[in-house]
Design a protein around this motif. Sequence first.
Motif, short mmCIF file in Angstrom:
data_model
loop_
_atom_site.label_atom_id
_atom_site.label_comp_id
_atom_site.label_asym_id
_atom_site.label_seq_id
_atom_site.Cartn_x
_atom_site.Cartn_y
_atom_site.Cartn_z
N LYS A 167 28.56 21.51 -6.81
CA LYS A 167 28.81 22.64 -7.70
C LYS A 167 27.66 22.83 -8.71
O LYS A 167 27.18 23.94 -8.92
CB LYS A 167 30.14 22.45 -8.45
N GLY A 244 28.70 26.52 -3.58
CA GLY A 244 29.38 25.63 -4.53
C GLY A 244 30.77 25.21 -4.10
O GLY A 244 31.55 24.72 -4.93
N GLN A 245 31.09 25.35 -2.79
CA GLN A 245 32.47 25.14 -2.35
C GLN A 245 32.64 23.93 -1.43
O GLN A 245 31.78 23.67 -0.60
CB GLN A 245 32.97 26.38 -1.61
#
Length: 264
Positions: A167, A244-245
């Motif tokens: 992230k 960011g996942q």
Amino acid sequence: MGRLEDKVAVVTGAAMGNGWGITKVFGREGAHVAMLDVSDEVSGAAKEFEGQGYKVSVCKVDITDFNAVKKAVDEVARKLGKIDILVNNAGIAKLVPFLEMTDEIRDLHFDVNINGAWNCTKAALPFMVEKNYGRIVNISSVTGPIVTDTGQTAYAITKSALWGFTKALAMEVVRNNITVNAICPGMIDTPMVRNGIAEFMPDDPQSVIDILASGIPMKKLGTPEDIGEMAAFLASDAAGYITGQPFVVDGGSTLPESALSVMD
Ligand SMILES: NC(=O)c1ccc[n+]([C@@H]2O[C@H](COP(=O)([O-])OP(=O)(O)OC[C@H]3O[C@@H](n4cnc5c(N)ncnc54)[C@H](O)[C@@H]3O)[C@@H](O)[C@H]2O)c1
């Protein structure tokens, strides 16, 4: 046309297990794969793959050694002109109860699973920034961020850390057209899992595999290619708006609320 045609991918821990599955899927999708691994087995795996007509290069390197990683990654970029994709896959897992876990075993997990990914990213990211393009895929786990078994404190810390890293880095490089995502595998049939089981139940490892499979809603362990397919998607242009996942690939193993759901 493959999904990764003309892309240059660095995959760590590529000699076996998930890294080998990722390498095979990436190769089939048209990427040139630079296989980084500390094991001698990486050369044999690369030869086998090259013999089938795929584009690979081999770097025997310990990802905990930043200078060695930088040399290997620089060499890939010099030869192939760029680095489009980095998969931080190499990792270790040793099951030891917390009170018996030495600082050395803890630090080995931190060194390989966290600092290794850090080192490879430090080495590869400048080439992505230079081209204003990149895809970074970190192999985290369901273990730590979502579930755990006993003996996994050190491992769980490292896999949770990779979520945070994913992230934070995604935010930093979002304007450079670089995405950073994580895959969280469930139980995948790799040497890591097979060797762990063989230590625990040398006489009948298959019975343990069967028990593990019976607790997964899909009633089977995943394959390294299952992880390869998700990595290929995240590394492809189709995933350009995703960053960011974490993505769970676990045959539904984190779904059941009660044991009733997985009873035959
Ligand atoms: N197998 C699973 O069920 C599972 C589940 C969740 C997450 N994962 C993650 O997937 C990744 C791969 O796991 P696997 O099951 O394929 O493991 P594996 O042990 O089968 O293969 C790991 C590879 O990484 C390499 N490696 C280890 N330390 C290294 C180092 N210091 N430098 C360079 N290479 C190194 C090994 O030589 C090996 O080729 C790991 O990050 C692991 O945590 C695996």
